[in-house]
Design a protein around this motif. Structure first.
Motif, PDB file in Angstrom:
ATOM      1  N   ALA A 149       0.836  -1.193   0.000  1.00 49.22           N
ATOM      2  CA  ALA A 149       0.000   0.000   0.000  1.00 49.22           C
ATOM      3  C   ALA A 149       0.873   1.247   0.000  1.00 49.22           C
ATOM      4  O   ALA A 149       2.054   1.194   0.347  1.00 49.22           O
ATOM      5  N   GLN A 150       0.290   2.373  -0.394  1.00 48.90           N
ATOM      6  CA  GLN A 150       0.999   3.635  -0.255  1.00 48.90           C
ATOM      7  C   GLN A 150       1.160   3.969   1.237  1.00 48.90           C
ATOM      8  O   GLN A 150       0.316   3.556   2.041  1.00 48.90           O
ATOM      9  N   PRO A 151       2.216   4.675   1.606  1.00 50.71           N
ATOM     10  CA  PRO A 151       3.256   5.231   0.722  1.00 50.71           C
ATOM     11  C   PRO A 151       4.330   4.218   0.402  1.00 50.71           C
ATOM     12  O   PRO A 151       4.606   3.312   1.181  1.00 50.71           O
ATOM     13  N   PHE A 152       4.933   4.392  -0.766  1.00 44.46           N
ATOM     14  CA  PHE A 152       6.111   3.625  -1.140  1.00 44.46           C
ATOM     15  C   PHE A 152       6.916   4.444  -2.134  1.00 44.46           C
ATOM     16  O   PHE A 152       6.433   5.426  -2.696  1.00 44.46           O
ATOM     17  N   ALA A 153       8.150   4.037  -2.323  1.00 41.52           N
ATOM     18  CA  ALA A 153       9.049   4.783  -3.211  1.00 41.52           C
ATOM     19  C   ALA A 153       9.817   3.815  -4.094  1.00 41.52           C
ATOM     20  O   ALA A 153      10.214   2.733  -3.651  1.00 41.52           O
ATOM     21  N   TYR A 154       9.998   4.189  -5.355  1.00 40.08           N
ATOM     22  CA  TYR A 154      10.942   3.531  -6.255  1.00 40.08           C
ATOM     23  C   TYR A 154      12.255   4.306  -6.158  1.00 40.08           C
ATOM     24  O   TYR A 154      12.252   5.533  -6.328  1.00 40.08           O
ATOM     25  N   ILE A 155      13.329   3.625  -5.911  1.00 39.49           N
ATOM     26  CA  ILE A 155      14.623   4.293  -5.804  1.00 39.49           C
ATOM     27  C   ILE A 155      15.631   3.552  -6.663  1.00 39.49           C
ATOM     28  O   ILE A 155      15.716   2.313  -6.602  1.00 39.49           O
ATOM     29  N   GLY A 156      16.396   4.268  -7.487  1.00 44.33           N
ATOM     30  CA  GLY A 156      17.374   3.605  -8.328  1.00 44.33           C
ATOM     31  C   GLY A 156      18.427   4.551  -8.868  1.00 44.33           C
ATOM     32  O   GLY A 156      18.348   5.768  -8.676  1.00 44.33           O
ATOM     33  N   VAL A 157      19.404   3.971  -9.518  1.00 36.86           N
ATOM     34  CA  VAL A 157      20.429   4.712 -10.253  1.00 36.86           C
ATOM     35  C   VAL A 157      20.408   4.170 -11.672  1.00 36.86           C
ATOM     36  O   VAL A 157      20.621   2.964 -11.883  1.00 36.86           O
ATOM     37  N   ALA A 158      20.105   5.046 -12.632  1.00 34.22           N
ATOM     38  CA  ALA A 158      19.888   4.567 -13.995  1.00 34.22           C
ATOM     39  C   ALA A 158      20.199   5.649 -15.013  1.00 34.22           C
ATOM     40  O   ALA A 158      20.325   6.837 -14.685  1.00 34.22           O
ATOM     41  N   GLN A 159      20.276   5.229 -16.264  1.00 34.82           N
ATOM     42  CA  GLN A 159      20.511   6.128 -17.388  1.00 34.82           C
ATOM     43  C   GLN A 159      19.542   5.791 -18.514  1.00 34.82           C
ATOM     44  O   GLN A 159      19.368   4.628 -18.864  1.00 34.82           O
ATOM     45  N   ARG A 160      18.891   6.821 -19.035  1.00 28.37           N
ATOM     46  CA  ARG A 160      18.118   6.680 -20.275  1.00 28.37           C
ATOM     47  C   ARG A 160      19.074   7.015 -21.408  1.00 28.37           C
ATOM     48  O   ARG A 160      19.578   8.130 -21.499  1.00 28.37           O
ATOM     49  N   PRO A 161      19.364   6.071 -22.311  1.00 29.54           N
ATOM     50  CA  PRO A 161      20.464   6.292 -23.250  1.00 29.54           C
ATOM     51  C   PRO A 161      20.204   7.292 -24.360  1.00 29.54           C
ATOM     52  O   PRO A 161      21.107   8.034 -24.750  1.00 29.54           O
ATOM     53  N   THR A 162      18.967   7.327 -24.897  1.00 28.00           N
ATOM     54  CA  THR A 162      18.706   8.199 -26.043  1.00 28.00           C
ATOM     55  C   THR A 162      17.298   8.763 -25.971  1.00 28.00           C
ATOM     56  O   THR A 162      16.435   8.249 -25.255  1.00 28.00           O
ATOM     57  N   ALA A 163      17.049   9.766 -26.789  1.00 24.92           N
ATOM     58  CA  ALA A 163      15.733  10.400 -26.826  1.00 24.92           C
ATOM     59  C   ALA A 163      14.666   9.508 -27.427  1.00 24.92           C
ATOM     60  O   ALA A 163      13.476   9.734 -27.207  1.00 24.92           O
ATOM     61  N   VAL A 164      15.037   8.486 -28.194  1.00 26.49           N
ATOM     62  CA  VAL A 164      14.031   7.627 -28.822  1.00 26.49           C
ATOM     63  C   VAL A 164      13.529   6.566 -27.859  1.00 26.49           C
ATOM     64  O   VAL A 164      12.603   5.822 -28.175  1.00 26.49           O
ATOM     65  N   ASP A 165      14.118   6.477 -26.671  1.00 28.83           N
ATOM     66  CA  ASP A 165      13.750   5.452 -25.705  1.00 28.83           C
ATOM     67  C   ASP A 165      12.719   6.008 -24.736  1.00 28.83           C
ATOM     68  O   ASP A 165      13.040   6.788 -23.848  1.00 28.83           O
ATOM     69  N   ALA A 166      11.447   5.591 -24.899  1.00 28.92           N
ATOM     70  CA  ALA A 166      10.394   6.036 -23.985  1.00 28.92           C
ATOM     71  C   ALA A 166       9.925   4.897 -23.095  1.00 28.92           C
ATOM     72  O   ALA A 166       8.917   5.023 -22.405  1.00 28.92           O
ATOM     73  N   GLY A 167      10.620   3.764 -23.112  1.00 31.78           N
ATOM     74  CA  GLY A 167      10.202   2.607 -22.337  1.00 31.78           C
ATOM     75  C   GLY A 167      10.485   2.749 -20.862  1.00 31.78           C
ATOM     76  O   GLY A 167      11.084   3.724 -20.391  1.00 31.78           O
ATOM     77  N   ALA A 168      10.039   1.752 -20.111  1.00 28.63           N
ATOM     78  CA  ALA A 168      10.153   1.773 -18.664  1.00 28.63           C
ATOM     79  C   ALA A 168      11.603   1.659 -18.213  1.00 28.63           C
ATOM     80  O   ALA A 168      12.391   0.919 -18.798  1.00 28.63           O
ATOM     81  N   ILE A 169      11.948   2.392 -17.183  1.00 29.31           N
ATOM     82  CA  ILE A 169      13.219   2.234 -16.484  1.00 29.31           C
ATOM     83  C   ILE A 169      12.991   1.278 -15.325  1.00 29.31           C
ATOM     84  O   ILE A 169      13.645   0.249 -15.207  1.00 29.31           O
ATOM     85  N   PHE A 170      12.016   1.588 -14.454  1.00 29.74           N
ATOM     86  CA  PHE A 170      11.527   0.607 -13.495  1.00 29.74           C
ATOM     87  C   PHE A 170      10.031   0.788 -13.358  1.00 29.74           C
ATOM     88  O   PHE A 170       9.500   1.889 -13.450  1.00 29.74           O
ATOM     89  N   ALA A 171       9.321  -0.337 -13.176  1.00 30.41           N
ATOM     90  CA  ALA A 171       7.869  -0.333 -13.279  1.00 30.41           C
ATOM     91  C   ALA A 171       7.287  -1.536 -12.559  1.00 30.41           C
ATOM     92  O   ALA A 171       7.994  -2.448 -12.150  1.00 30.41           O
TER      93      ALA A 171
END
Length: 204
Positions: A62-84
């Motif tokens: 249940a809320q509250p909760f948080a997603y926490i990570g260290v990540a990189q989106r490589p390019t502008a054409v990438d609209a997919g999930a980083i974490f989900a």
């Protein structure tokens, strides 16, 4: 695991002691292991075209909760999930729009989104997505975007990296990721500082 002379990741271990490891049983869907991805430390590289993904068992939170990570989106054409998460209460942090450079956002199943926020592509960032009736996205310790969420929690959802629901696949590079069962808003700057640290983090 090894595949064609390269290493791929079949399991991303849960370091909290709850055994909610992220796993993948199909070699073609396993992300690559990169031995020196950030700060001389190993991480994973996903490929959207191969629908690569790692998933936990179903979790309920249940809320509250948080997603926490260290990540990189490589390019502008990438609209997919980083974490989900996968399931009815679909919530993700992702590149906001394919073709729109330097943007991240939070999506939620009923169509709610945070305001897309400027996040430099092809660079690593400490990201914290907070869910507590409203959404808040913190990038490198600073509040970057907010939006409405309602009371949606996680109800028998798999937590995943690199892919949301259906074919919403991404190609992020990821060093760490997790779900924390608390409101971490007050700790966002300290968490980011630890992740950036040269001694306990990734030195970036």
């Amino acid at each position: 695991a090894a595949s064609g002379g390269s290493c791929i990741v079949s399991k991303f271990y849960d370091q909290t002691g709850h055994s909610n490891h992220m796993t993948q049983g199909t070699a073609a869907s396993m992300p690559a292991l990169v031995f020196s991805l950030l700060g001389g430390l190993p991480g994973i590289q996903c490929t959207a075209a191969s629908n690569q993904v790692l998933s936990t068992p179903n979790i309920t939170q249940a809320q509250p909760f948080a997603y926490i990570g260290v990540a990189q989106r490589p390019t502008a054409v990438d609209a997919g999930a980083i974490f989900a998460t996968l399931g009815v209460s679909f919530i993700e942090v992702s590149g906001s729009v394919a073709g729109t450079a330097n943007n991240w956002t939070i999506y939620e199943t009923s169509g709610n989104t945070s305001t897309p926020t400027t996040v430099l592509d092809s660079a690593f960032h400490a990201a914290l997505g907070q869910f507590n009736t409203t959404t808040a996205l913190y990038i490198d310790g600073s509040s970057a975007a907010s939006g409405s969420l309602g009371t949606t929690g996680l109800s028998a959802n798999a937590f995943r990296v690199c892919r949301g629901n259906a074919t919403h696949s991404g190609s992020p590079k990821i060093m760490e990721v997790g779900v924390w069962p608390a409101d971490e808003t007050a700790n966002a700057a300290a968490i980011s500082a630890n992740q950036h640290s040269a001694t306990v983090g990734y030195n970036f």
